[in-house]
Design a protein around this motif. Structure first.
Motif, PDB file in Angstrom:
ATOM      1  N   VAL A  58       0.846  -1.189   0.000  1.00  0.00           N
ATOM      2  CA  VAL A  58       0.000   0.000   0.000  1.00  0.00           C
ATOM      3  C   VAL A  58       0.881   1.238   0.000  1.00  0.00           C
ATOM      4  N   SER A  59       0.632   2.142  -0.934  1.00  0.00           N
ATOM      5  CA  SER A  59       1.392   3.386  -1.026  1.00  0.00           C
ATOM      6  C   SER A  59       1.054   4.302   0.146  1.00  0.00           C
ATOM      7  N   GLN A  60       2.075   4.921   0.672  1.00  0.00           N
ATOM      8  CA  GLN A  60       1.899   5.903   1.747  1.00  0.00           C
ATOM      9  C   GLN A  60       2.286   7.293   1.261  1.00  0.00           C
ATOM     10  N   VAL A  65      -2.804  10.618   3.075  1.00  0.00           N
ATOM     11  CA  VAL A  65      -2.218   9.711   4.055  1.00  0.00           C
ATOM     12  C   VAL A  65      -1.263  10.442   4.999  1.00  0.00           C
ATOM     13  N   LEU A  66      -0.954  11.691   4.711  1.00  0.00           N
ATOM     14  CA  LEU A  66      -0.001  12.445   5.521  1.00  0.00           C
ATOM     15  C   LEU A  66      -0.636  12.937   6.813  1.00  0.00           C
ATOM     16  N   MET A  71       1.560   3.723  10.741  1.00  0.00           N
ATOM     17  CA  MET A  71       1.196   2.885   9.605  1.00  0.00           C
ATOM     18  C   MET A  71      -0.160   2.216   9.797  1.00  0.00           C
ATOM     19  N   ALA A  72      -0.409   1.652  10.970  1.00  0.00           N
ATOM     20  CA  ALA A  72      -1.697   0.998  11.208  1.00  0.00           C
ATOM     21  C   ALA A  72      -2.826   2.014  11.143  1.00  0.00           C
ATOM     22  N   TYR A  77      -7.588   4.415   8.748  1.00  0.00           N
ATOM     23  CA  TYR A  77      -8.344   5.665   8.666  1.00  0.00           C
ATOM     24  C   TYR A  77      -8.033   6.549   7.459  1.00  0.00           C
ATOM     25  N   ALA A  78      -6.951   6.295   6.742  1.00  0.00           N
ATOM     26  CA  ALA A  78      -6.583   7.204   5.649  1.00  0.00           C
ATOM     27  C   ALA A  78      -6.469   6.516   4.290  1.00  0.00           C
TER      28      ALA A  78
END
Length: 99
Positions: A58-60, A65-66, A71-72, A77-78
């Motif tokens: 999964v891309s962060q 996502v910032l 990570m979890a 949530y994002a």
């Protein structure tokens, strides 16, 4: 699955408060718990030698996502389904960057 994880966490927080059902537990429910519910825990659900290599990457990197310091929390949530960049099932790449 991302939406279901998010809803599970938010519904518990409404009922029991902000510390209810941490994101790490939700990820564990979705992975290890999912395999147990399907009676596949001997074959998958955790990353261990001898178990099937069923993974998603999964891309962060997306703005939504910032900050990416949990990570979890991001997964629950994002992140969205569109953030999945690779799917590996039983060690075989089935999906990679849109193809």
């Amino acid at each position: 699955m991302f939406l279901e994880m998010r809803e599970a966490g938010l519904l518990q927080k409404i009922r029991l408060g902000p510390r209810a059902l941490p994101a790490r537990e939700i990820v564990q429910m979705a992975t290890e718990g999912g395999a147990k519910a399907l009676m596949w825990s001997e074959e998958m659900g955790t990353i261990e030698e001898g178990k099937r290599a069923n993974l998603i990457l999964v891309s962060q990197d997306s703005v939504h996502v910032l900050p990416s310091n949990d990570m979890a929390g991001n997964l629950v949530y994002a992140n969205e389904a569109s953030d999945v960049v690779m799917t590996i099932v039983n060690g075989q790449i089935l999906y990679e960057d849109g193809s």
